[in-house]
Each structure stands twice: as C-alpha cells, then as structure tokens.
Design a protein around this motif. Structure first.
Motif, PDB file in Angstrom:
ATOM      1  N   UNK A   1      29.742 -14.375 -27.439  1.00  0.00           N
ATOM      2  CA  UNK A   1      28.858 -13.254 -27.120  1.00  0.00           C
ATOM      3  C   UNK A   1      27.394 -13.659 -27.227  1.00  0.00           C
ATOM      4  N   UNK A   2      26.595 -13.209 -26.254  1.00  0.00           N
ATOM      5  CA  UNK A   2      25.143 -13.399 -26.324  1.00  0.00           C
ATOM      6  C   UNK A   2      24.532 -12.203 -27.040  1.00  0.00           C
ATOM      7  N   UNK A   3      23.736 -12.466 -28.075  1.00  0.00           N
ATOM      8  CA  UNK A   3      23.056 -11.421 -28.834  1.00  0.00           C
ATOM      9  C   UNK A   3      21.556 -11.535 -28.613  1.00  0.00           C
ATOM     10  N   UNK A   4      20.845 -10.463 -28.916  1.00  0.00           N
ATOM     11  CA  UNK A   4      19.386 -10.532 -28.900  1.00  0.00           C
ATOM     12  C   UNK A   4      18.857 -10.398 -30.322  1.00  0.00           C
ATOM     13  N   UNK A   5      17.719 -11.051 -30.569  1.00  0.00           N
ATOM     14  CA  UNK A   5      17.074 -10.996 -31.877  1.00  0.00           C
ATOM     15  C   UNK A   5      16.373  -9.651 -32.025  1.00  0.00           C
ATOM     16  N   UNK A   6      16.592  -9.012 -33.180  1.00  0.00           N
ATOM     17  CA  UNK A   6      15.954  -7.730 -33.480  1.00  0.00           C
ATOM     18  C   UNK A   6      15.129  -7.842 -34.766  1.00  0.00           C
ATOM     19  N   UNK A   7      14.017  -7.144 -34.814  1.00  0.00           N
ATOM     20  CA  UNK A   7      13.134  -7.015 -35.981  1.00  0.00           C
ATOM     21  C   UNK A   7      12.995  -8.317 -36.777  1.00  0.00           C
ATOM     22  N   UNK A   8      12.565  -9.405 -36.119  1.00  0.00           N
ATOM     23  CA  UNK A   8      12.448 -10.668 -36.849  1.00  0.00           C
ATOM     24  C   UNK A   8      11.244 -10.694 -37.788  1.00  0.00           C
ATOM     25  N   UNK A   9      11.394 -11.369 -38.902  1.00  0.00           N
ATOM     26  CA  UNK A   9      10.278 -11.736 -39.762  1.00  0.00           C
ATOM     27  C   UNK A   9      10.171 -13.258 -39.710  1.00  0.00           C
ATOM     28  N   UNK A  10       9.298 -13.828 -40.504  1.00  0.00           N
ATOM     29  CA  UNK A  10       9.137 -15.280 -40.491  1.00  0.00           C
ATOM     30  C   UNK A  10      10.424 -16.001 -40.832  1.00  0.00           C
ATOM     31  N   UNK A  11      11.223 -15.403 -41.725  1.00  0.00           N
ATOM     32  CA  UNK A  11      12.375 -16.122 -42.262  1.00  0.00           C
ATOM     33  C   UNK A  11      13.730 -15.469 -42.007  1.00  0.00           C
ATOM     34  N   UNK A  12      13.758 -14.287 -41.389  1.00  0.00           N
ATOM     35  CA  UNK A  12      15.071 -13.693 -41.119  1.00  0.00           C
ATOM     36  C   UNK A  12      15.007 -12.762 -39.918  1.00  0.00           C
ATOM     37  N   UNK A  13      16.170 -12.271 -39.496  1.00  0.00           N
ATOM     38  CA  UNK A  13      16.247 -11.386 -38.332  1.00  0.00           C
ATOM     39  C   UNK A  13      17.593 -10.683 -38.329  1.00  0.00           C
ATOM     40  N   UNK A  14      17.653  -9.590 -37.560  1.00  0.00           N
ATOM     41  CA  UNK A  14      18.906  -8.905 -37.286  1.00  0.00           C
ATOM     42  C   UNK A  14      19.333  -9.250 -35.867  1.00  0.00           C
ATOM     43  N   UNK A  15      20.555  -8.853 -35.501  1.00  0.00           N
ATOM     44  CA  UNK A  15      21.097  -9.109 -34.174  1.00  0.00           C
ATOM     45  C   UNK A  15      21.533  -7.812 -33.518  1.00  0.00           C
ATOM     46  N   UNK A  16      21.405  -7.741 -32.205  1.00  0.00           N
ATOM     47  CA  UNK A  16      21.892  -6.595 -31.464  1.00  0.00           C
ATOM     48  C   UNK A  16      22.575  -7.051 -30.198  1.00  0.00           C
ATOM     49  N   UNK A  17      23.443  -6.204 -29.645  1.00  0.00           N
ATOM     50  CA  UNK A  17      23.966  -6.479 -28.316  1.00  0.00           C
ATOM     51  C   UNK A  17      22.788  -6.515 -27.346  1.00  0.00           C
ATOM     52  N   UNK A  18      22.919  -7.263 -26.252  1.00  0.00           N
ATOM     53  CA  UNK A  18      21.811  -7.425 -25.305  1.00  0.00           C
ATOM     54  C   UNK A  18      21.355  -6.080 -24.748  1.00  0.00           C
ATOM     55  N   UNK A  19      22.258  -5.123 -24.626  1.00  0.00           N
ATOM     56  CA  UNK A  19      21.915  -3.828 -24.035  1.00  0.00           C
ATOM     57  C   UNK A  19      21.572  -2.779 -25.090  1.00  0.00           C
ATOM     58  N   UNK A  20      21.435  -3.191 -26.354  1.00  0.00           N
ATOM     59  CA  UNK A  20      21.242  -2.217 -27.425  1.00  0.00           C
ATOM     60  C   UNK A  20      20.169  -2.686 -28.398  1.00  0.00           C
ATOM     61  N   UNK A  21      19.420  -1.727 -28.938  1.00  0.00           N
ATOM     62  CA  UNK A  21      18.428  -2.026 -29.973  1.00  0.00           C
ATOM     63  C   UNK A  21      18.960  -1.705 -31.363  1.00  0.00           C
ATOM     64  N   UNK A  22      20.248  -1.390 -31.452  1.00  0.00           N
ATOM     65  CA  UNK A  22      20.877  -1.090 -32.743  1.00  0.00           C
ATOM     66  C   UNK A  22      21.453  -2.357 -33.350  1.00  0.00           C
ATOM     67  N   UNK A  23      21.113  -2.713 -34.575  1.00  0.00           N
ATOM     68  CA  UNK A  23      21.664  -3.924 -35.195  1.00  0.00           C
ATOM     69  C   UNK A  23      23.177  -3.876 -35.290  1.00  0.00           C
ATOM     70  N   UNK A  24      23.815  -5.014 -35.071  1.00  0.00           N
ATOM     71  CA  UNK A  24      25.265  -5.074 -35.231  1.00  0.00           C
ATOM     72  C   UNK A  24      25.606  -5.029 -36.715  1.00  0.00           C
ATOM     73  N   UNK A  25      26.818  -4.612 -36.995  1.00  0.00           N
ATOM     74  CA  UNK A  25      27.310  -4.542 -38.368  1.00  0.00           C
ATOM     75  C   UNK A  25      27.970  -5.873 -38.721  1.00  0.00           C
ATOM     76  N   UNK A  26      27.326  -6.644 -39.611  1.00  0.00           N
ATOM     77  CA  UNK A  26      27.907  -7.895 -40.097  1.00  0.00           C
ATOM     78  C   UNK A  26      28.712  -7.559 -41.350  1.00  0.00           C
ATOM     79  N   UNK A  27      30.019  -7.710 -41.255  1.00  0.00           N
ATOM     80  CA  UNK A  27      30.900  -7.166 -42.287  1.00  0.00           C
ATOM     81  C   UNK A  27      31.146  -8.108 -43.454  1.00  0.00           C
ATOM     82  N   UNK A  28      30.976  -9.405 -43.232  1.00  0.00           N
ATOM     83  CA  UNK A  28      31.095 -10.359 -44.341  1.00  0.00           C
ATOM     84  C   UNK A  28      30.243 -11.579 -44.006  1.00  0.00           C
TER      85      UNK A  28
END
Length: 234
Positions: free
Chosen positions: A157-184
C-alpha cells in the motif's frame, strides 16, 4: 546498455499532459534508481519498483537526471532528440542489481530504516530522526527478513505522510487526511521507501550486475520522441 521501455502508466500520463491539460512533471525531480530484480515489466507499478530498490544503508542513493537543453528535431528520422544524459553510480559497499528505472516527480531519498522500537501504536506515529519527508509525500513499507510490519501498515500500500515533525510523522491513506490506526509495533527492522511520482521508464540488464565498493557503473540515456505520422483511424 540494455534497451529502455516506457511504462504503461507513463504512456497514459504523457497522453494526459499532451492532450488533456495535465501538469507536466517537475524537471528537477527526475531520478534514476536501481533494483535487485529482473522480473519487472511495463505493467508494474511504482510499488513493485521501489519495493525492490537497493537499500540506502548500503551507501546507495538515487541519482538525479538533468537535461542541459531541449535538444532538436531530426528531420531525417522524424523525431525530437533530447541530449543524451550520462548517469554514474559509485558503490560505497558491494551492490547487486539488474534493473535501472527512471522516476518522474520522484524524491531524492530512496529509503530509511527504522525498527519496531520506533513505532508508537498509542499515538499512531513513526519516529525516524531528521527524516526528509514533508506532508503529502508518498511512502511504502517493507520488512527485512524475519521482520513483521506493524498491524495496520500493509506492504503493498502507498501511504501519504501526515503532520510530520522533524523526527516523526503519522500515515494516512492517499485519499484521506485521517491517520491510520497502527495497532502494534511489529517486530524487527523495516524500510520506509519513497514512492512519490511514477516510474517513467526502465531497462533490464541481461545478467546480474555486481558492483564492488568504490567501483562505478554508468548509464547513457538517449531520449527521443518519434513522429510516426499516424493518428487514430489510420
């Protein structure tokens, strides 16, 4: 040098640019990459190429393609001939590859490693110190041998970077601005691989290339657009 082939996705995009008003790729964002497989075809997607790309931890880096001018039209061969570009890769460690591919609107950084300890399943964020990605950049993820990706992150799956800071970021589906749920956190070592743009063309060597440390390997890339004089209906 092996013969190059345009991908299906690039042919479609070129038609959209020429006849439908789509934006042309940024001329400063063409990059050449190397993949350690000979199984890729013109129908493969950027996921397939980038998943098999050499690792940055082996001293590998994508090489930027820059054309010095627009070339000229060859009236004898009825084609526009762009300047032949020469790209040289120099290995820092031993590399093995068999496919070279050209990215349009690509990212200069091929990949960065991280481990399960860098995954925060409580905040759904991934920590990679001083990462190069900005909001909207595309990433895919692979797991090294014996590793398992975190639940919620799929390898194809291709993801897009969301709300990045210098050292971390969240991921979202390419068509969504909602972060994916990383379960573990998964287990082992993973690779975040840049997947911006699309693969425009590629070439497959007849056999595996082994490049020793401090050795170089060059590709000469002649680009031409042929005028067949034919249109739909002929």
């Amino acid at each position: 040098m092996p013969q190059g082939t345009f991908t299906n996705s690039w042919i479609s995009q070129a038609a959209n640019i020429l006849f439908c008003g789509s934006a042309a790729p940024d001329t400063t964002k063409f990059y050449l990459g190397l993949a350690n497989t000979n199984a890729l075809t013109r129908a493969n997607t950027i996921v397939d190429f980038v998943s098999n790309e050499l690792l940055a931890t082996d001293g590998y880096a994508r090489s930027q393609l820059i054309l010095p001018n627009n070339g000229s039209y060859n009236t004898s061969n009825n084609r526009q001939e762009l300047p032949t570009a020469t790209i040289t890769f120099t290995a820092q460690n031993t590399w093995q590859f068999q496919t070279v591919f050209l990215l349009a609107n690509g990212h200069p950084v091929a990949s960065l490693p991280f481990t399960s300890s860098n995954v925060n399943s409580a905040t759904d964020r991934i920590t990679i110190a001083n990462h190069p990605w900005v909001s909207g950049d595309r990433l895919i993820f692979t797991a090294d041998s014996t590793a398992t990706l975190p639940t919620g992150i799929n390898q194809a799956t291709v993801y897009q970077v969301l709300s990045p800071t210098t050292n971390d970021f969240a991921l979202g589906q390419v068509v969504s601005s909602t972060p994916i749920n990383i379960q573990d956190t998964g287990s082992g070592t993973f690779r975040a691989r840049s997947a911006n743009g699309m693969v425009a063309a590629f070439a497959v060597e007849s056999s595996l290339i082994t490049l020793l440390a401090a050795s170089s390997y060059s590709y000469q890339i002649p680009l031409v657009l042929l005028n067949t004089g034919l249109v739909s209906g002929n």
